[in-house]
Design an enzyme around this catalytic site. Structure first.
Site, PDB file in Angstrom:
ATOM      1  N   ARG A 171     -11.913 -10.450   1.692  1.00 53.28           N
ATOM      2  CA  ARG A 171     -11.529  -9.667   2.877  1.00 53.28           C
ATOM      3  C   ARG A 171     -12.708  -9.527   3.845  1.00 53.28           C
ATOM      4  NH1 ARG A 171      -7.020  -6.421   1.844  1.00 53.28           N
ATOM      5  NH2 ARG A 171      -5.630  -7.507   0.415  1.00 53.28           N
ATOM      6  N   LYS A 241     -13.666  -7.998  -2.272  1.00 55.57           N
ATOM      7  CA  LYS A 241     -14.332  -7.311  -1.160  1.00 55.57           C
ATOM      8  C   LYS A 241     -15.840  -7.403  -1.282  1.00 55.57           C
ATOM      9  CE  LYS A 241     -10.517  -4.240  -0.166  1.00 55.57           C
ATOM     10  NZ  LYS A 241     -10.018  -2.854  -0.027  1.00 55.57           N
ATOM     11  N   CYS A 463      -7.141   7.883   5.727  1.00 53.31           N
ATOM     12  CA  CYS A 463      -6.434   6.601   5.798  1.00 53.31           C
ATOM     13  C   CYS A 463      -5.251   6.718   6.750  1.00 53.31           C
ATOM     14  CB  CYS A 463      -5.954   6.184   4.412  1.00 53.31           C
ATOM     15  SG  CYS A 463      -4.513   7.095   3.864  1.00 53.31           S
ATOM     16  N   CYS A 469       2.440   3.157   6.614  1.00 55.87           N
ATOM     17  CA  CYS A 469       2.099   2.622   5.302  1.00 55.87           C
ATOM     18  C   CYS A 469       3.256   2.792   4.315  1.00 55.87           C
ATOM     19  CB  CYS A 469       0.851   3.320   4.748  1.00 55.87           C
ATOM     20  SG  CYS A 469       0.445   2.703   3.114  1.00 55.87           S
TER      21      CYS A 469
HETATM   22 FE1  SRM Z   1      -6.055  -0.262   1.773  1.00 52.85          FE
HETATM   23  C1  SRM Z   1      -3.059  -1.271   0.584  1.00 52.85           C
HETATM   24  C2  SRM Z   1      -4.718   0.400   4.755  1.00 52.85           C
HETATM   25  C3  SRM Z   1      -9.153  -0.048   3.056  1.00 52.85           C
HETATM   26  C4  SRM Z   1      -7.323  -0.016  -1.387  1.00 52.85           C
HETATM   27  N1  SRM Z   1      -4.202  -0.471   2.547  1.00 52.85           N
HETATM   28  C5  SRM Z   1      -3.111  -0.948   1.901  1.00 52.85           C
HETATM   29  C6  SRM Z   1      -1.952  -1.132   2.873  1.00 52.85           C
HETATM   30  C7  SRM Z   1      -2.029  -2.520   3.422  1.00 52.85           C
HETATM   31  C8  SRM Z   1      -0.559  -0.787   2.328  1.00 52.85           C
HETATM   32  C9  SRM Z   1       0.265  -1.920   1.777  1.00 52.85           C
HETATM   33  O1  SRM Z   1      -0.202  -2.681   0.917  1.00 52.85           O
HETATM   34  O2  SRM Z   1       1.409  -2.025   2.194  1.00 52.85           O
HETATM   35  C10 SRM Z   1      -2.359  -0.085   3.957  1.00 52.85           C
HETATM   36  C11 SRM Z   1      -1.825  -0.334   5.358  1.00 52.85           C
HETATM   37  C12 SRM Z   1      -1.574   0.970   6.074  1.00 52.85           C
HETATM   38  C13 SRM Z   1      -1.327   0.810   7.504  1.00 52.85           C
HETATM   39  O3  SRM Z   1      -0.171   1.081   7.938  1.00 52.85           O
HETATM   40  O4  SRM Z   1      -2.228   0.449   8.258  1.00 52.85           O
HETATM   41  C14 SRM Z   1      -3.851  -0.053   3.778  1.00 52.85           C
HETATM   42  N2  SRM Z   1      -6.788  -0.013   3.584  1.00 52.85           N
HETATM   43  C15 SRM Z   1      -6.078   0.350   4.682  1.00 52.85           C
HETATM   44  C16 SRM Z   1      -6.985   0.746   5.823  1.00 52.85           C
HETATM   45  C17 SRM Z   1      -6.429   0.394   7.190  1.00 52.85           C
HETATM   46  C18 SRM Z   1      -7.266   2.248   5.711  1.00 52.85           C
HETATM   47  C19 SRM Z   1      -7.865   2.913   6.905  1.00 52.85           C
HETATM   48  O5  SRM Z   1      -7.298   3.942   7.282  1.00 52.85           O
HETATM   49  O6  SRM Z   1      -8.872   2.473   7.432  1.00 52.85           O
HETATM   50  C20 SRM Z   1      -8.252  -0.012   5.413  1.00 52.85           C
HETATM   51  C21 SRM Z   1      -8.279  -1.413   5.940  1.00 52.85           C
HETATM   52  C22 SRM Z   1      -9.488  -2.134   5.473  1.00 52.85           C
HETATM   53  C23 SRM Z   1      -9.716  -3.470   6.129  1.00 52.85           C
HETATM   54  O7  SRM Z   1      -9.983  -3.478   7.327  1.00 52.85           O
HETATM   55  O8  SRM Z   1      -9.685  -4.482   5.429  1.00 52.85           O
HETATM   56  C24 SRM Z   1      -8.093  -0.046   3.897  1.00 52.85           C
HETATM   57  N3  SRM Z   1      -7.929  -0.152   0.970  1.00 52.85           N
HETATM   58  C25 SRM Z   1      -9.065   0.057   1.679  1.00 52.85           C
HETATM   59  C26 SRM Z   1     -10.127   0.444   0.795  1.00 52.85           C
HETATM   60  C27 SRM Z   1     -11.552   0.833   1.204  1.00 52.85           C
HETATM   61  C28 SRM Z   1     -12.475  -0.330   1.216  1.00 52.85           C
HETATM   62  O9  SRM Z   1     -12.080  -1.470   1.009  1.00 52.85           O
HETATM   63  O10 SRM Z   1     -13.656  -0.103   1.436  1.00 52.85           O
HETATM   64  C29 SRM Z   1      -9.596   0.463  -0.479  1.00 52.85           C
HETATM   65  C30 SRM Z   1     -10.331   0.905  -1.775  1.00 52.85           C
HETATM   66  C31 SRM Z   1     -11.313  -0.080  -2.254  1.00 52.85           C
HETATM   67  C32 SRM Z   1     -10.668  -1.089  -3.160  1.00 52.85           C
HETATM   68  O11 SRM Z   1     -10.113  -2.056  -2.656  1.00 52.85           O
HETATM   69  O12 SRM Z   1     -10.701  -0.885  -4.370  1.00 52.85           O
HETATM   70  C33 SRM Z   1      -8.217   0.079  -0.361  1.00 52.85           C
HETATM   71  N4  SRM Z   1      -5.328  -0.631  -0.081  1.00 52.85           N
HETATM   72  C34 SRM Z   1      -6.001  -0.398  -1.247  1.00 52.85           C
HETATM   73  C35 SRM Z   1      -5.094  -0.635  -2.350  1.00 52.85           C
HETATM   74  C36 SRM Z   1      -5.436  -0.472  -3.840  1.00 52.85           C
HETATM   75  C37 SRM Z   1      -5.969  -1.720  -4.411  1.00 52.85           C
HETATM   76  C38 SRM Z   1      -6.181  -1.604  -5.902  1.00 52.85           C
HETATM   77  O13 SRM Z   1      -7.080  -2.252  -6.415  1.00 52.85           O
HETATM   78  O14 SRM Z   1      -5.443  -0.899  -6.563  1.00 52.85           O
HETATM   79  C39 SRM Z   1      -3.863  -0.990  -1.784  1.00 52.85           C
HETATM   80  C40 SRM Z   1      -2.568  -1.348  -2.542  1.00 52.85           C
HETATM   81  C41 SRM Z   1      -2.494  -2.785  -2.892  1.00 52.85           C
HETATM   82  O15 SRM Z   1      -3.371  -3.584  -2.574  1.00 52.85           O
HETATM   83  O16 SRM Z   1      -1.513  -3.124  -3.542  1.00 52.85           O
HETATM   84  C42 SRM Z   1      -4.042  -0.971  -0.361  1.00 52.85           C
HETATM   85 FE1  SF4 Z   2      -3.368   5.556   2.585  1.00 50.67          FE
HETATM   86 FE2  SF4 Z   2      -1.439   3.728   2.473  1.00 50.67          FE
HETATM   87 FE3  SF4 Z   2      -3.904   3.183   1.652  1.00 50.67          FE
HETATM   88 FE4  SF4 Z   2      -2.350   4.807   0.257  1.00 50.67          FE
HETATM   89  S1  SF4 Z   2      -2.054   2.588   0.631  1.00 50.67           S
HETATM   90  S2  SF4 Z   2      -4.470   5.135   0.687  1.00 50.67           S
HETATM   91  S3  SF4 Z   2      -1.303   5.901   1.900  1.00 50.67           S
HETATM   92  S4  SF4 Z   2      -3.252   3.632   3.761  1.00 50.67           S
END
Ligand code: SRM
Ligand code: SF4
Length: 597
Positions: A171, A241, A463, A469
């Site tokens: 990513r 990541k 978030c 989401c």
């Molecule tokens: Fe995230 C899934 C938003 C950083 C862990 N994340 C999602 C999704 C795409 C929901 C989905 O799968 O349908 C969210 C979209 C929401 C929306 O409507 O925009 C979403 N993640 C975000 C963002 C936009 C949050 C924010 O408010 O800034 C961040 C975008 C990052 C980027 O630009 O690439 C974001 N997500 C993170 C982070 C923080 C980081 O990477 O530093 C994490 C935790 C670190 C990690 O990866 O362990 C994170 N997102 C997740 C997870 C859990 C993954 C796991 O290992 O369990 C999901 C769910 C999944 O992947 O199935 C997820």
């Molecule tokens: Fe927030 Fe959606 Fe990420 Fe859950 S998956 S932490 S509700 S942006």
């Protein structure tokens, strides 16, 4: 027909049994683990069904009447940086499909022209806002299918790609965005770009669909045979990541990443980059009630000279490709490989693929995190302005018209825009004689530069959560300002007015705003209810711990009041709230703080 339908499965089985992988220098080293027939899961089948990742996206784009993609294409479009969503506020009246698009912006650096293009695309094809993410990039929300093609074309014309912003690939690569924090800043940013470029998937499908405007013209058997030089046919078991940081500032939350590089300067010459300590196996997502899932801080594997950063990144990613769990998406992240097999075993796997040994890690410590706000002089003599962006959302809101203000300033003064991993923004490369005029333009739109917000808000992050989401269990971005108002009131009441604290909220346990590294973390459990986590360290080197489960939103301040009052009375000199909570509030456990050395 039947054979055709099952072809991906047979290819998968054969590749599992026979596939031998090369190390990054091309030597044969090791075989994929064979997996049982039952083990193949849907996501793996889909990747194998079209390793070019094109699916039928191009065909669906050519159908104006289609308002969404098929279930398989929904997975493929993620690799193109696109999420198919629906507006959850409108579900009662029927699903309204919308798309979220995420750019790939290594190290958060956005030239002025690109920012202006993004700003215009947000108005023309999205919901009129730009959302800075916790990984230093932009998202566009609320794009309808008819706007998807023009938005993607517009982004590519602005020379920004969205490939690999999502999906089972590497990513967006994080790097310290602040120009003045260290003389190493530019070197580290350049290494981040090198790593990001080296880990890009090679499929042509993205270019064909979004730039040339049609499907990838390959015969089905050619698509099936496509093999990415690094990712192979199945890509990674899950997302991957990478982050860079320059100690002692941990402004990219290094320990929360699958792969982290902590820059080591030459002690005799702080402007010379010696190399990096390599950290592996951080990650935050978990599921409520599933103890097999947990947030984890990365381990330090060793040191590499700076010129080996790309080979090391490839070797770590390939080791993950080969050893990540492809049978269970909830156990598929690199952190579980490290947790299950240990850092020594994993280091050996990395060394085997890299073709060199890691040296012992160099001594470093992280003491703080967070962004700089207001005007600061850069190391090249110019200036940058750090601007607080509440919940990362650039929008016009009542009298504070941040989006208009930024548009005007960027158009007139052409600063470089830099995004931070705390969802804030810097305007960089500004001349001294431009500063007063920039202050004036911002003020005219209600955006102040000095003392932008109370200290308690500065290190906060939430978030996106509802309404876009699909995984949200509770509100986050939309209620967070209200929580911060209350917290600001509580700090005033307790006489803690100028104290800084790291507060983060998410709408579910996936941890997108990294709540598990915060001093106060709130994790959505159910509508209106949050788990309260405490104890993140100032250098963000450990995960915090749960203090209370399912606290009602309206009760959060009441839970925090006695703890913050105790902190004021009982803290040791210079002790942060997180350190205090870890020492004096939470039950004693072995210290999980990790050193970067
Ligand atoms: Fe995230 C899934 C938003 C950083 C862990 N994340 C999602 C999704 C795409 C929901 C989905 O799968 O349908 C969210 C979209 C929401 C929306 O409507 O925009 C979403 N993640 C975000 C963002 C936009 C949050 C924010 O408010 O800034 C961040 C975008 C990052 C980027 O630009 O690439 C974001 N997500 C993170 C982070 C923080 C980081 O990477 O530093 C994490 C935790 C670190 C990690 O990866 O362990 C994170 N997102 C997740 C997870 C859990 C993954 C796991 O290992 O369990 C999901 C769910 C999944 O992947 O199935 C997820
Ligand atoms: Fe927030 Fe959606 Fe990420 Fe859950 S998956 S932490 S509700 S942006």
């Amino acid at each position: 027909m039947k054979l055709c339908r099952h072809l991906p499965f047979y290819v998968y089985q054969i590749s599992n049994l026979l596939l031998t992988v090369c190390n990054v220098n091309g030597q044969l080293t090791h075989s994929h683990r064979p997996m049982s027939t039952e083990a193949i899961i849907k996501e793996e089948q889909i990747k194998l069904s079209d390793p070019t990742l094109g699916g039928t996206i191009g065909e669906t784009m050519a159908l104006p009447e289609a308002d969404r993609f098929s279930a398989d294409d929904e997975k493929f479009i993620k690799f193109h940086g696109i999420y198919q969503q629906d507006d959850r506020d409108l579900r009662k009246t029927g699903k309204k499909y919308i798309f979220m698009i995420r750019a790939r912006i290594t190290g958060g650096i956005v030239p002025a022209e690109q920012y202006l293009a993004f700003d215009e695309l947000a108005d023309r094809h999205a919901n009129g806002t730009l959302r800075i993410t916790s990984r230093q990039t932009f998202q566009w929300h609320g794009v309808v299918k008819s706007g998807l093609g023009p938005l993607m074309k517009g982004l590519n014309e602005a020379l920004v790609s969205t490939i690999a912003a999502c999906g089972d690939v590497n990513r967006n690569v994080l790097a310290p965005p602040t120009p003045s924090t260290s003389p190493l800043a530019d070197l580290v940013q350049a290494d981040a770009r090198r790593v990001s470029d080296a880990l890009l998937p090679q499929t042509q499908a993205y270019h064909e669909i979004w730039v040339n405007g049609g499907p990838l013209k390959l015969a089905p058997e050619q698509k099936l045979a496509f093999e990415d030089p690094l990712y192979g046919r199945r890509y990674l078991p899950r997302k991957f990541k990478v982050a860079f940081a320059i100690p002692p500032l941990n402004d990219t939350d290094l320990f929360a990443n699958c792969l982290g590089f902590a820059a080591i300067a030459d002690p005799a010459n702080p402007a010379r980059l010696l190399g990096y300590n390599v950290l592996c196996g951080g990650g935050l997502g978990m599921s409520h009630g599933n103890e097999a899932t947990f947030p984890r801080a990365a381990d330090v594997l060793g040191f590499i000279p700076a010129d080996r950063v790309v080979e090391t990144a490839k070797a770590v990613m390939i080791a993950f490709r080969d050893h990540g769990d492809r049978t269970n998406r909830k156990h598929a992240r690199l952190k579980y490989v490290l947790a299950d097999r240990g850092p020594d075993w994993f280091r050996a796997e990395v060394e085997q693929r890299a073709g060199f040994r890691l040296e012992p890690a160099r001594p470093v410590t992280f003491t703080r995190q967070g962004d700089l706000f207001g005007w600061h002089r850069q190391s090249d003599g110019r200036w940058f302005l750090g601007l607080y962006v509440e919940t990362g959302r650039i929008k016009d809101d009542g009298t504070r018209r941040l989006k208009s203000a930024l548009g005007e300033v960027v158009r007139e003064f052409r600063p470089e825009v830099r995004l931070t991993t705390s969802q804030n923004l810097l305007l960089a490369g500004v001349r001294d004689d431009q500063r007063a005029a920039i202050n004036q333009r911002l003020a005219a739109h209600g955006v102040v530069v000095d003392r932008q917000v109370a200290a308690v808000r500065l290190n906060s992050m939430a978030c996106v959560s509802l309404p876009t989401c699909g995984l949200a269990l509770a509100e986050s971005e939309r209620v967070f300002p209200q929580l911060l108002d209350r917290l600001e009131g509580l700090f005033a009441e307790l006489g803690l007015g100028d104290e800084e604290i790291i507060v983060r909220m998410t709408g579910c346990p996936n941890g997108c705003a990294r709540p598990y590294m915060a001093e106060i973390g709130l994790v959505g459990r159910a509508p209106g209810k949050y788990n309260l986590h405490l104890g993140g360290g100032p250098g963000s080197t450990r995960v915090n711990r749960i203090f209370r489960e399912s606290v009602k939103f309206d009760d959060i301040i009441a839970e925090l009041r006695p703890l913050l009052a105790r902190w004021k009375q009982e803290r040791l000199p210079g002790e942060s709230f997180g350190a205090f909570a870890d020492r004096a509030v939470l039950p004693p456990v072995p210290d999980t703080t990790k050193s970067a050395a």
